[in-house]
Design a protein around this motif. Structure first.
Motif, PDB file in Angstrom:
ATOM      1  N   TYR A  44       0.844  -1.191   0.000  1.00  0.00           N
ATOM      2  CA  TYR A  44       0.000   0.000   0.000  1.00  0.00           C
ATOM      3  C   TYR A  44       0.885   1.248   0.000  1.00  0.00           C
ATOM      4  N   ARG A  45       0.391   2.262  -0.619  1.00  0.00           N
ATOM      5  CA  ARG A  45       1.044   3.554  -0.505  1.00  0.00           C
ATOM      6  C   ARG A  45       0.400   4.305   0.653  1.00  0.00           C
ATOM      7  N   ILE A  46       1.227   4.787   1.576  1.00  0.00           N
ATOM      8  CA  ILE A  46       0.734   5.637   2.663  1.00  0.00           C
ATOM      9  C   ILE A  46       1.054   7.069   2.235  1.00  0.00           C
ATOM     10  N   PRO A  47       0.121   7.750   1.577  1.00  0.00           N
ATOM     11  CA  PRO A  47       0.465   9.004   0.892  1.00  0.00           C
ATOM     12  C   PRO A  47       0.743  10.185   1.801  1.00  0.00           C
ATOM     13  N   VAL A  48       0.305  10.113   3.061  1.00  0.00           N
ATOM     14  CA  VAL A  48       0.499  11.248   3.968  1.00  0.00           C
ATOM     15  C   VAL A  48       1.062  10.742   5.290  1.00  0.00           C
ATOM     16  N   LYS A  49       2.155  11.333   5.729  1.00  0.00           N
ATOM     17  CA  LYS A  49       2.716  11.045   7.047  1.00  0.00           C
ATOM     18  C   LYS A  49       2.034  11.991   8.033  1.00  0.00           C
ATOM     19  N   ARG A  50       1.041  11.482   8.730  1.00  0.00           N
ATOM     20  CA  ARG A  50       0.170  12.322   9.557  1.00  0.00           C
ATOM     21  C   ARG A  50       0.907  13.050  10.672  1.00  0.00           C
ATOM     22  N   LEU A  51       1.957  12.456  11.206  1.00  0.00           N
ATOM     23  CA  LEU A  51       2.604  13.034  12.379  1.00  0.00           C
ATOM     24  C   LEU A  51       3.254  14.379  12.074  1.00  0.00           C
ATOM     25  N   ARG A  52       3.471  14.674  10.800  1.00  0.00           N
ATOM     26  CA  ARG A  52       4.009  15.991  10.435  1.00  0.00           C
ATOM     27  C   ARG A  52       2.992  17.106  10.678  1.00  0.00           C
ATOM     28  N   PHE A  53       1.734  16.733  10.881  1.00  0.00           N
ATOM     29  CA  PHE A  53       0.670  17.733  10.938  1.00  0.00           C
ATOM     30  C   PHE A  53       0.047  17.845  12.331  1.00  0.00           C
ATOM     31  N   LYS A  54       0.704  17.297  13.349  1.00  0.00           N
ATOM     32  CA  LYS A  54       0.186  17.424  14.709  1.00  0.00           C
ATOM     33  C   LYS A  54       0.247  18.877  15.158  1.00  0.00           C
ATOM     34  N   ASP A  55      -0.777  19.311  15.884  1.00  0.00           N
ATOM     35  CA  ASP A  55      -0.776  20.691  16.375  1.00  0.00           C
ATOM     36  C   ASP A  55      -0.253  20.779  17.807  1.00  0.00           C
ATOM     37  N   GLY A  56       0.273  19.688  18.299  1.00  0.00           N
ATOM     38  CA  GLY A  56       0.934  19.643  19.600  1.00  0.00           C
ATOM     39  C   GLY A  56       1.733  18.365  19.670  1.00  0.00           C
ATOM     40  N   ARG A  57       3.005  18.483  20.045  1.00  0.00           N
ATOM     41  CA  ARG A  57       3.887  17.312  19.928  1.00  0.00           C
ATOM     42  C   ARG A  57       3.417  16.117  20.752  1.00  0.00           C
ATOM     43  N   ASN A  58       2.730  16.373  21.884  1.00  0.00           N
ATOM     44  CA  ASN A  58       2.287  15.280  22.749  1.00  0.00           C
ATOM     45  C   ASN A  58       0.802  14.963  22.601  1.00  0.00           C
ATOM     46  N   MET A  59       0.182  15.572  21.604  1.00  0.00           N
ATOM     47  CA  MET A  59      -1.247  15.342  21.390  1.00  0.00           C
ATOM     48  C   MET A  59      -1.453  14.226  20.371  1.00  0.00           C
ATOM     49  N   ALA A  60      -2.481  13.428  20.602  1.00  0.00           N
ATOM     50  CA  ALA A  60      -2.810  12.359  19.660  1.00  0.00           C
ATOM     51  C   ALA A  60      -3.709  12.921  18.566  1.00  0.00           C
ATOM     52  N   LEU A  61      -3.444  12.519  17.337  1.00  0.00           N
ATOM     53  CA  LEU A  61      -4.303  12.914  16.230  1.00  0.00           C
ATOM     54  C   LEU A  61      -5.567  12.075  16.234  1.00  0.00           C
ATOM     55  N   ARG A  62      -6.672  12.688  15.879  1.00  0.00           N
ATOM     56  CA  ARG A  62      -7.931  11.951  15.800  1.00  0.00           C
ATOM     57  C   ARG A  62      -8.063  11.264  14.451  1.00  0.00           C
ATOM     58  N   GLY A  63      -9.017  10.352  14.380  1.00  0.00           N
ATOM     59  CA  GLY A  63      -9.295   9.698  13.113  1.00  0.00           C
ATOM     60  C   GLY A  63      -8.496   8.418  12.947  1.00  0.00           C
ATOM     61  N   ASP A  64      -8.534   7.874  11.748  1.00  0.00           N
ATOM     62  CA  ASP A  64      -7.832   6.632  11.446  1.00  0.00           C
ATOM     63  C   ASP A  64      -6.330   6.824  11.637  1.00  0.00           C
ATOM     64  N   ASP A  65      -5.666   5.836  12.209  1.00  0.00           N
ATOM     65  CA  ASP A  65      -4.235   5.960  12.487  1.00  0.00           C
ATOM     66  C   ASP A  65      -3.410   6.000  11.210  1.00  0.00           C
ATOM     67  N   PHE A  66      -3.813   5.250  10.204  1.00  0.00           N
ATOM     68  CA  PHE A  66      -3.146   5.327   8.909  1.00  0.00           C
ATOM     69  C   PHE A  66      -4.090   4.832   7.828  1.00  0.00           C
ATOM     70  N   ILE A  67      -3.942   5.413   6.649  1.00  0.00           N
ATOM     71  CA  ILE A  67      -4.738   5.051   5.479  1.00  0.00           C
ATOM     72  C   ILE A  67      -3.785   4.717   4.343  1.00  0.00           C
ATOM     73  N   GLY A  68      -3.980   3.548   3.763  1.00  0.00           N
ATOM     74  CA  GLY A  68      -3.190   3.134   2.621  1.00  0.00           C
ATOM     75  C   GLY A  68      -4.035   3.099   1.365  1.00  0.00           C
ATOM     76  N   VAL A  69      -3.396   3.304   0.223  1.00  0.00           N
ATOM     77  CA  VAL A  69      -4.113   3.283  -1.058  1.00  0.00           C
ATOM     78  C   VAL A  69      -3.348   2.435  -2.067  1.00  0.00           C
ATOM     79  N   VAL A  70      -4.095   1.800  -2.923  1.00  0.00           N
ATOM     80  CA  VAL A  70      -3.539   1.051  -4.047  1.00  0.00           C
ATOM     81  C   VAL A  70      -4.420   1.320  -5.250  1.00  0.00           C
ATOM     82  N   ILE A  71      -3.794   1.574  -6.385  1.00  0.00           N
ATOM     83  CA  ILE A  71      -4.517   1.685  -7.644  1.00  0.00           C
ATOM     84  C   ILE A  71      -4.108   0.497  -8.509  1.00  0.00           C
ATOM     85  N   SER A  72      -5.079  -0.326  -8.900  1.00  0.00           N
ATOM     86  CA  SER A  72      -4.772  -1.518  -9.681  1.00  0.00           C
ATOM     87  C   SER A  72      -4.409  -1.148 -11.115  1.00  0.00           C
TER      88      SER A  72
END
Length: 251
Positions: A89-117
């Motif tokens: 799978y391609r993980i197109p976005v590294k979510r941790l770069r977008f945290k608004d606080g270093r010790n805060m957990a991001l909401r939503g799915d922990d990771f999303i992968g994509v594949v195009i056949s």
């Protein structure tokens, strides 16, 4: 070492460290952790302009200092890398770069992968990761509940976040993928069979029987991956990873 059990569309992977394996991958692991918080070329540019110490201060602004936050982040990093390197799978976005606080957990799915056949069909991976010194049934149940949320689809907010980052790209292929993900939020046209699930756990203890029982209990209508990576010195390992990754002398 990896023990694998496959039943239909379900895969259970139990991974443990090889003797001496940590030393072999240590430098790569540190680089990978840094890359989830910032672009490596930007860090290299910081080093060239400011020197290692000041450049490290910039990186450390994004990296967590709290033990629980570090544990959760490392689980997400390892899960994302496994999904990309092993499952394709391609993980197109590294979510941790977008945290608004270093010790805060991001909401939503922990990771999303994509594949195009080859035929242009979109497939998604919805992932949840959990990191615990002592992994227990309650944590596994929490992760499964998160995977089942929104009828098993990626949460709209998480999918939109990825889509928007792709649409911000100057790459035409990224923009096309971002548009496809935005359309999926509105149309919900992707069948269940093309939305795979991964439950990833990082733990100090051996996985409890509930991990396999959980996998046995889910439907066979999509690919299901359940993974445990056991690191007996869980807390010390995580502390060492972040201590060393925050230094840029080995960049």
């Amino acid at each position: 070492m990896c023990a694998e059990e496959v039943t239909g569309r379900k895969r259970l992977w139990l991974l443990t460290e090889k003797a001496g394996g940590r030393e072999q991958v240590w430098a790569l692991l540190l680089e990978t952790v840094r890359s989830h918080y910032d672009h490596l070329d930007r860090l290299a540019s910081d080093v060239a302009r400011l020197g290692y110490e000041k450049a490290a201060e910039i990186l450390q602004t994004r990296m967590p200092t709290d033990g629980r936050a570090r544990s959760g982040d490392l689980g997400e990093i390892l899960a994302s890398e496994l999904a990309g390197d092993t499952l394709g799978y391609r993980i197109p976005v590294k979510r941790l770069r977008f945290k608004d606080g270093r010790n805060m957990a991001l909401r939503g799915d922990d990771f999303i992968g994509v594949v195009i056949s080859q035929h242009g069909q979109l497939r998604l991976l919805k992932g949840e990761s959990k990191s615990r010194q002592e992994l227990a049934k309650t944590t596994i149940t929490e992760a499964r509940e998160a995977l089942d949320r929104d009828d098993g689809r990626c949460t709209p907010e998480s999918l939109l976040f990825v889509a928007d980052r792709l649409l911000d790209s100057n790459d035409a292929a990224d923009q096309a993928l971002g548009q496809a993900l935005r359309d999926e939020i509105g149309l919900k046209s992707l069948p269940t069979g093309r939305i795979d699930h991964m439950l990833f756990t990082l733990s100090g203890n051996a996985p409890p029987p509930s991990l396999k029982a959980d996998l046995d209990g889910v439907g066979d209508d999509r690919n299901q991956y359940s993974v445990n990576v056991r690191v007996p010195d869980h807390g010390d390992f995580i502390g060492s990873v972040f201590l060393e990754a925050a230094k840029l002398g080995n960049l």
